[in-house]
Motif scaffolding. Structure first.
Motif, PDB file in Angstrom:
ATOM      1  N   GLU A 174      14.009 127.410 -54.247  1.00  0.00           N
ATOM      2  CA  GLU A 174      13.702 127.639 -52.829  1.00  0.00           C
ATOM      3  C   GLU A 174      12.896 126.482 -52.252  1.00  0.00           C
TER       4      GLU A 174
ATOM      5  N   LEU B  29      14.097 133.012 -49.815  1.00  0.00           N
ATOM      6  CA  LEU B  29      15.444 132.811 -50.356  1.00  0.00           C
ATOM      7  C   LEU B  29      15.488 132.954 -51.874  1.00  0.00           C
ATOM      8  N   LEU B  30      14.402 132.583 -52.550  1.00  0.00           N
ATOM      9  CA  LEU B  30      14.387 132.644 -54.015  1.00  0.00           C
ATOM     10  C   LEU B  30      14.649 134.066 -54.502  1.00  0.00           C
TER      11      LEU B  30
END
Length: 331
Positions: A72, A256-257
């Motif tokens: 990310e 997002l990770l």
């Protein structure tokens, strides 16, 4: 159990996430107003492009039996590097190249180089120095995000060069080129994992690293390549993110990770390594995007998204254990 039934059951187990995706799309199409539209389905694919690309690199490392928590932040740094160079407002330098189309490959190479270098750094410490991948990539997750803040000063780069932004505007068969890039990445890396010695070796390493080494396979080299690829692919995700937002901000890509981890796990990749396919990961990405779209159409609070994603990850882990039990009985 006769061979035909056994074969059908194995097919269902191998493609369970695709059946889940189909079931969810049918249910939402029936019960969610305005869901069953080609435009909605195109939006699902478009919205999943950045997350999908990032999930590819993460899946490669996990299949090889390791972890990469830095993807990310690497994507954010790559996006910021592209934004600073090729944006014309904010902290952007407004670099111009002639002819203009040169800005596309140059910006892409910048993003890939930033990601690849960080991936190589992570891989060296994990493989050569024998440090924990979890600790090393967690540290990279922190310091790389800090580097984004340092070089940006907390400010944003805006108005990405039109020649690069074109990829987010131009459409082919109803989808922007960024979505086609994501689909193309899944196709290419799925073939690499299924048809090349490198892909097969990664699966073997994730299954049993010691046995793979004793079989004469260059484990260290393959692992470093996996980390470099994960970083470079995260860089590509950052490039797509910059195109999608027409610039970069200091907090770009936050969250997002965990969505990438959810997609990978839901897609059938085992966190123990050695098990998983990239088509399954893509189905996991589309499943998350389909759920997010339904939540938006129903006007539910955004907090519902995290709750549902968490429950999906839990269900995926339970399903993985269930599938292993069934496979043992089939063996």
């Amino acid at each position: 159990m006769n061979p035909r039934t056994r074969k059908a059951l194995e097919f269902v187990l191998d493609n369970l996430v695709w059946f889940m995706l189909l079931f969810v799309l049918v249910v939402f199409s029936i019960f969610v107003p305005n869901y069953f539209q080609l435009g909605i389905f195109a939006n699902i694919i478009e919205a999943s492009s950045v997350l999908g690309v990032m999930s590819i690199g993460l899946a490669l490392v996990i299949i090889a039996g390791h972890m990469d928590l830095s993807v990310e932040s690497v994507a954010a740094l790559s996006a910021m590097a592209v934004g600073i160079l090729f944006c014309s407002s904010g902290i952007g330098m407004g670099v111009q190249l002639h002819p203009e189309w040169l800005m596309v490959p140059v910006s892409l190479l910048v993003a890939l180089a930033v990601g690849g270098l960080i991936g190589a750094f992570n891989g060296y410490l994990v493989v050569k120095v024998k440090m924990s991948a979890f600790i090393i990539t967690l540290a990279s997750y922190i310091w790389v995000r800090g580097l984004v803040l340092v070089i940006s000063g907390g400010r944003s780069a805006q108005d990405l060069a039109p020649a690069i932004r074109w990829f987010g505007i131009q459409r082919l068969i109803g989808l922007p080129l960024t979505a086609w890039i994501a689909v193309g990445c899944f196709v290419v890396f799925s073939l690499i994992m299924a048809k090349t010695p490198f892909g097969r070796h990664l699966i073997m390493i994730g299954g049993n690293e010691t046995a793979t080494f004793r079989a004469g396979i260059r484990v260290n080299r393959n692992l470093i390549i996996a980390f470099v690829l994960a970083g470079a692919i995260a860089g590509l995700a950052g490039w797509l993110l910059a195109i999608r937002t027409s610039g970069a901000t200091a907090n770009l890509g936050v969250g997002l990770l965990f969505n990438a981890f959810a997609a990978v796990v839901i897609g059938g990749v085992s966190l123990k390594g050695g098990v998983g396919t990239l088509p399954g990961v893509y189905a996991g990405v589309l499943l998350l995007s389909a759920i997010n779209t339904a939540i938006n159409l129903m006007g539910l609070p955004a907090n519902f998204t995290q709750v549902i994603h968490g429950l999906l990850v839990l269900a995926a882990v339970l399903l993985d254990a269930f599938k292993q039990t069934i496979r043992q009985r089939l063996a």
